[in-house]
Write an enzyme that holds these catalytic residues in place. Structure first.
Site, PDB file in Angstrom:
ATOM      1  N   GLY A 200      12.854   7.567 -12.003  1.00 30.57           N
ATOM      2  CA  GLY A 200      13.451   6.237 -12.048  1.00 30.57           C
ATOM      3  C   GLY A 200      14.961   6.303 -12.167  1.00 30.57           C
ATOM      4  O   GLY A 200      15.630   6.997 -11.385  1.00 30.57           O
TER       5      GLY A 200
ATOM      6  N   ALA B  63       1.179   2.748   3.587  1.00 31.00           N
ATOM      7  CA  ALA B  63       2.015   1.986   4.510  1.00 31.00           C
ATOM      8  C   ALA B  63       3.478   2.047   4.092  1.00 31.00           C
ATOM      9  O   ALA B  63       4.376   2.192   4.932  1.00 31.00           O
ATOM     10  CB  ALA B  63       1.537   0.541   4.578  1.00 31.00           C
TER      11      ALA B  63
ATOM     12  N   ASP C  21       7.533   5.327  -3.410  1.00 32.34           N
ATOM     13  CA  ASP C  21       7.064   5.529  -2.038  1.00 32.34           C
ATOM     14  C   ASP C  21       8.245   5.688  -1.083  1.00 32.34           C
ATOM     15  O   ASP C  21       8.189   6.498  -0.144  1.00 32.34           O
ATOM     16  CB  ASP C  21       6.209   4.348  -1.589  1.00 32.34           C
ATOM     17  CG  ASP C  21       4.988   4.153  -2.459  1.00 32.34           C
ATOM     18  OD1 ASP C  21       4.482   5.155  -2.989  1.00 32.34           O
ATOM     19  OD2 ASP C  21       4.539   3.000  -2.601  1.00 32.34           O
TER      20      ASP C  21
ATOM     21  N   GLY D 198       0.851  -1.181   0.000  1.00 36.12           N
ATOM     22  CA  GLY D 198       0.000   0.000   0.000  1.00 36.12           C
ATOM     23  C   GLY D 198       0.881   1.222   0.000  1.00 36.12           C
ATOM     24  O   GLY D 198       1.856   1.301   0.758  1.00 36.12           O
ATOM     25  N   LYS D 199       0.571   2.182  -0.862  1.00 27.74           N
ATOM     26  CA  LYS D 199       1.433   3.358  -0.959  1.00 27.74           C
ATOM     27  C   LYS D 199       1.541   4.075   0.383  1.00 27.74           C
ATOM     28  O   LYS D 199       2.594   4.591   0.739  1.00 27.74           O
ATOM     29  CB  LYS D 199       0.909   4.313  -2.028  1.00 27.74           C
ATOM     30  CG  LYS D 199       0.921   3.732  -3.441  1.00 27.74           C
ATOM     31  CD  LYS D 199       0.577   4.762  -4.487  1.00 27.74           C
ATOM     32  CE  LYS D 199       1.704   5.769  -4.654  1.00 27.74           C
ATOM     33  NZ  LYS D 199       2.954   5.167  -5.122  1.00 27.74           N
TER      34      LYS D 199
ATOM     35  N   ASN E 210       5.624  10.782 -10.494  1.00 29.27           N
ATOM     36  CA  ASN E 210       6.690  10.309 -11.367  1.00 29.27           C
ATOM     37  C   ASN E 210       6.576  11.045 -12.699  1.00 29.27           C
ATOM     38  O   ASN E 210       5.651  11.849 -12.897  1.00 29.27           O
ATOM     39  CB  ASN E 210       6.650   8.785 -11.518  1.00 29.27           C
ATOM     40  CG  ASN E 210       5.368   8.267 -12.166  1.00 29.27           C
ATOM     41  OD1 ASN E 210       4.740   8.943 -12.985  1.00 29.27           O
ATOM     42  ND2 ASN E 210       4.974   7.059 -11.798  1.00 29.27           N
TER      43      ASN E 210
END
Length: 291
Positions: A205, A41, A237, A38-39, A180
């Site tokens: 990235g 968490a 994240d 989960g983004k 991103n």
């Protein structure tokens, strides 16, 4: 300074494949893992392991106690996470190919059933110097952002999964927008590049990241560190959580970017998302080896 994170909590089902499947194709998985994801968490764990005080706001099902324990073990404060007996904990199906690239399907579950009353209550103590982090995997984003912004806190919003409607609703209350490069292109196409925020964090990235200080008219760029990636799930994240932790620690933007880039470089060399986040000692050791 405290980081409050209104964020998703997921169980990740991770399938490792030779290649990502094409439309209509059925292929065998080489391996299967289950882990914390989960983004929300992921970002909470990243920020906590970076040394920040992190209070997670969210919801999960009544089962899956091991998920809550993983957050506790990482140093995240979990007393404001609701347990919903009529909902399941959010989960994600994650496909990872031999090069570490991924495709992800998310089921929101309890993440989409947060109580407005509980969120208002849990954000009561937020104020100047504090940070509210959010991502587009829960409900009540605009409401929480408005409350935090009115209280003088910095609001950092990760616009993922990207939806222009959700971004439009929350943007008036956002201090820093984190995206991103693909999400940035979509946001610029819809809203233009003169966004009504103080800062814009763009991760690229292997090309690194940049922070556009739209208030001061400055751009800070951070190259990526060269590593061999095993699994890129959660890398953005990790970067966002570490960047927020740096700001909470009073670091300047270039320092926060460098630490975040180092953390993300370490994270992608490991399998998993939330479970793969490095701690501060590991990141400082990694940076000490760089030339």
């Amino acid at each position: 300074m405290t980081i409050y994170n209104l964020g998703s909590i997921n169980i990740d089902h991770v399938y490792r494949l030779a290649n990502l499947p094409r439309s209509g194709e059925t292929i065998h998985s080489r391996d299967l893992d289950h882990g914390l994801g989960g983004k929300g968490a992921n970002q909470s764990v990243a920020a906590a392991r970076a040394g920040a005080r992190v209070v997670h706001l969210g919801a999960m099902g009544a089962a899956d106690d091991w998920v809550l324990q993983r957050l506790v073990d990482a140093g995240v404060e979990t007393d404001r996470i609701a347990r919903l007996p009529d909902q399941v904990t959010g989960h994600a199906i994650i496909l990872i190919d031999a090069e570490g690239e991924n495709s992800i399907i998310v089921h929101g579950g309890a993440n989409q059933d947060l109580s407005a009353e509980a969120v208002r209550r849990d954000l009561t103590g937020i104020g100047p110097g504090d940070i509210l982090m959010m991502q587009n995997e829960t409900n009540l984003q605009a409401e929480a952002a408005a409350q935090a912004s009115a209280a003088g806190a910095t609001v950092i919003y990760s616009a993922a999964p990207f939806e222009i409607g959700a971004l439009r609703k929350v943007l008036p209350h956002v201090s820093i927008l984190a995206v991103n490069e693909g999400e940035a292109a979509e946001a610029f196409a819809a809203l233009g590049e003169d966004l009504p925020v103080q800062g814009l964090l763009i991760t690229r990235g292997p090309e690194g990241a940049e922070y556009r200080d739209l208030t001061a008219g400055m751009v800070h760029r951070q190259p990526a560190f060269a590593v061999t990636a095993l699994d890129t799930t959660g890398a953005g994240d990790c970067f966002a959580g570490w960047f927020a932790a740096g700001l909470a620690r009073g670091e300047d933007v270039p320092t926060a970017l460098r630490h975040a880039a180092a953390a993300a470089a370490l994270q992608v060399t490991r399998h998993g998302a939330g479970d793969a986040m490095p701690d501060r000692a590991e990141v400082l050791e990694f940076l000490a080896r760089q030339h």
